[in-house]
Design an enzyme around this catalytic site. Structure first.
Site, PDB file in Angstrom:
ATOM      1  N   CYS A  43      -2.055  -0.972  13.184  1.00  0.00           N
ATOM      2  CA  CYS A  43      -2.926  -1.611  12.213  1.00  0.00           C
ATOM      3  C   CYS A  43      -2.650  -3.111  12.196  1.00  0.00           C
ATOM      4  O   CYS A  43      -1.522  -3.557  12.404  1.00  0.00           O
ATOM      5  CB  CYS A  43      -2.699  -1.012  10.826  1.00  0.00           C
ATOM      6  SG  CYS A  43      -3.790  -1.684   9.545  1.00  0.00           S
ATOM      7  N   ASP A  45      -2.463  -4.915   9.690  1.00  0.00           N
ATOM      8  CA  ASP A  45      -1.770  -5.273   8.457  1.00  0.00           C
ATOM      9  C   ASP A  45      -0.541  -6.134   8.753  1.00  0.00           C
ATOM     10  O   ASP A  45       0.287  -5.790   9.595  1.00  0.00           O
ATOM     11  CB  ASP A  45      -1.344  -3.988   7.729  1.00  0.00           C
ATOM     12  CG  ASP A  45      -0.900  -4.238   6.300  1.00  0.00           C
ATOM     13  OD1 ASP A  45       0.069  -4.995   6.105  1.00  0.00           O
ATOM     14  OD2 ASP A  45      -1.505  -3.660   5.374  1.00  0.00           O
ATOM     15  N   ARG A  47       2.074  -6.532   7.206  1.00  0.00           N
ATOM     16  CA  ARG A  47       3.347  -5.939   6.817  1.00  0.00           C
ATOM     17  C   ARG A  47       3.907  -4.994   7.869  1.00  0.00           C
ATOM     18  O   ARG A  47       4.968  -4.391   7.671  1.00  0.00           O
ATOM     19  CB  ARG A  47       3.181  -5.194   5.495  1.00  0.00           C
ATOM     20  CG  ARG A  47       2.748  -6.070   4.328  1.00  0.00           C
ATOM     21  CD  ARG A  47       2.302  -5.232   3.140  1.00  0.00           C
ATOM     22  NE  ARG A  47       1.094  -4.463   3.439  1.00  0.00           N
ATOM     23  CZ  ARG A  47       0.507  -3.626   2.590  1.00  0.00           C
ATOM     24  NH1 ARG A  47       1.054  -3.436   1.389  1.00  0.00           N
ATOM     25  NH2 ARG A  47      -0.585  -2.981   2.930  1.00  0.00           N
ATOM     26  N   HIS A  99       0.132   3.416   8.937  1.00  0.00           N
ATOM     27  CA  HIS A  99       1.141   3.100   7.929  1.00  0.00           C
ATOM     28  C   HIS A  99       0.696   3.562   6.555  1.00  0.00           C
ATOM     29  O   HIS A  99      -0.501   3.663   6.264  1.00  0.00           O
ATOM     30  CB  HIS A  99       1.460   1.600   7.912  1.00  0.00           C
ATOM     31  CG  HIS A  99       0.313   0.741   7.441  1.00  0.00           C
ATOM     32  ND1 HIS A  99       0.134   0.414   6.111  1.00  0.00           N
ATOM     33  CD2 HIS A  99      -0.688   0.145   8.123  1.00  0.00           C
ATOM     34  CE1 HIS A  99      -0.941  -0.346   6.000  1.00  0.00           C
ATOM     35  NE2 HIS A  99      -1.453  -0.530   7.200  1.00  0.00           N
ATOM     36  N   CYS A 102      -2.479   2.395   3.583  1.00  0.00           N
ATOM     37  CA  CYS A 102      -3.320   1.530   4.412  1.00  0.00           C
ATOM     38  C   CYS A 102      -4.605   1.177   3.667  1.00  0.00           C
ATOM     39  O   CYS A 102      -5.335   2.072   3.201  1.00  0.00           O
ATOM     40  CB  CYS A 102      -3.658   2.236   5.725  1.00  0.00           C
ATOM     41  SG  CYS A 102      -4.749   1.304   6.809  1.00  0.00           S
TER      42      CYS A 102
END
Length: 224
Positions: A43, A45, A47, A99, A102
């Site tokens: 992803c 993302d 993080r 994750h 999400c």
């Protein structure tokens, strides 16, 4: 934060110096070639930084990221990455990594409108619809993470079904597909047991992995 982002350049210089101190000549060697054994499809993302999570240096992990780690036959970007990884770099492992919590999966689950990405997230809504009965039985607080895991399994299966991977298997090249999930709450990766090494393994591995997800979220004696 400066308008020229000087702090990022300073961080980069510190990082490069630390790498060079730890492994003298590292960047000179890196120029010559990259020989990663792994393709990470994750992803976007911020993080979920791929290399850092598995403590690998530049050159050791080939990475493709998009919203909610989706792999579909119409995405030439993802397919080009997979093709280069398999045919040129000869990676041995392709790992699809979702994750917890999400945002893309949450939007798909709850029909939240976020803009252009709504069209992309329809692929995850297809996964949601396939497993609707199961998801409705999962407690609301855990439903997003359940769909995260099911989405990983679906996307891993999609990787297996690409002509790129199928052709590699047909010519005897070793390529193993995996489905993992990363916990934002604890920093740990979890193997969802979707591990496929050949065409005949795809559906049995997917079915077992889906059943495992169902058992973990509904209890050992209950599956859909």
């Amino acid at each position: 934060m400066s308008t020229e982002l000087n702090e990022l350049f300073e961080s980069n210089r510190r990082w490069a110096a630390e790498i060079e101190q730890r492994e003298p000549g590292f960047f000179s060697r890196l120029i010559q070639q990259q020989t990663p054994q792994y393709l990470w499809i994750g992803c976007a993302d911020s993080r979920v930084p791929a290399n850092e999570l598995v403590d690998l240096l530049p050159g050791e992990l080939f990475v493709h990221r998009n919203i909610a780690n989706v792999v579909v036959p119409s995405d030439l970007n993802a397919l080009s990455v997979i093709q280069y990884a398999v045919d040129a770099l000869k990676v041995r492992h392709i790992i699809v990594v979702g994750h917890s919590n999400c945002g893309g999966v949450k939007a798909a689950l709850n029909n939240l409108r976020v803009g252009l990405a709504d069209n992309w997230l329809r692929h995850i809504q297809d996964v949601r619809n396939t497993h609707r009965i199961f998801l409705e039985r999962v407690p609301a607080a855990r439903r997003v993470d359940a769909l995260v895991e099911l989405n990983v399994l679906e996307q891993a299966r999609n990787v297996c079904r690409t002509t790129i991977v199928e052709d590699a298997w047909l010519r005897g090249q070793e390529v193993i597909i995996h489905g993992w999930v990363y916990g934002l709450h604890n920093g740990l990766l979890e193997d969802l047991r979707m591990t496929v090494a050949g065409i005949d393994d795809i559906e049995p591995a997917h079915a077992r992995a889906v059943e495992s997800v169902q058992r973990r979220y509904l209890g050992s004696s209950t599956t859909i």
